[in-house]
Write a protein that holds these residues in place. Structure first.
Motif: not given
Length: 196
Positions: A30-32, A108-112, A154-158
């Motif tokens: 989800l979007v936090p 990042a958010e949610y433990g990502f 771009f997945w590295k651009s969390a």
């Protein structure tokens, strides 16, 4: 080679990519919902003294603008995105890294998480961005703060970044534990782990 001959220019788009004028929204979960009054950004791990910054403190740091192309591991590329934010190397001037710090686990958010070599994080055009194309980032694109690492997929651009943990050894992040490449160089098509 004679001096009058030039090397062929490197193509702008890496192999396996298709240019889009859209900016697709892709993320896991989800979007936090963010409360800026309680939001914090941590610099910890192999640092002499850990540091925690508020969002206001991040926004008070000198801002830079970077125009770059982004390349998603799913195969799209978006050219000439304009990001505004804090150059990561300027942010890191606020702490002293221990000599053994060679890698970063981005939280990042949610433990990502996602992992980066310190050399990749310290590139001149790597930002903690809060604006894109002249507007505040939308929550779907990572507001209030997203990492921008243009030279990697771009997945590295969390999105929704909350801290950098400095490490001596490379520790895979969320997508890397699920089969993505440890580095993610689009020019080498480092999409997936070799043994996945």
């Amino acid at each position: 080679m004679r001096s009058s001959e030039q090397q062929p220019a490197r193509p702008r788009v890496p192999p396996g990519q298709v240019v889009t004028s859209k900016w697709p929204v892709l993320h896991y979960g989800l979007v936090p919902t963010v409360d800026l009054a309680r939001w914090q950004f941590r610099l910890f791990g192999l640092v002499e003294e850990p540091r925690t910054l508020t969002y206001s403190e991040i926004r008070a740091l000198p801002a830079v603008t970077v125009t770059c192309d982004v390349h998603c591991v799913t195969g799209w590329s978006r050219l000439d995105l304009v990001f505004e934010g804090v150059r990561v190397r300027d942010l890191l001037a606020l702490v002293r890294l221990k000599p053994e710090a060679r890698f970063v686990l981005v939280h990042a958010e949610y433990g990502f998480t996602t992992n980066l070599a310190l050399d990749d994080l310290l590139q001149e055009n790597v930002l903690l961005a809060y604006r894109a194309n002249g507007q505040e980032l939308t929550p779907e694109h990572g507001w209030p703060l997203r990492l921008v690492v243009p030279h990697l997929y771009f997945w590295k651009s969390a999105k929704w970044v909350r801290g950098f943990e400095f490490l001596a050894e490379n520790r895979p992040g969320f997508w890397e534990r699920h089969g993505y490449h440890l580095r993610g160089d689009p020019w080498r098509e480092e999409r997936y782990a070799e043994d996945f």
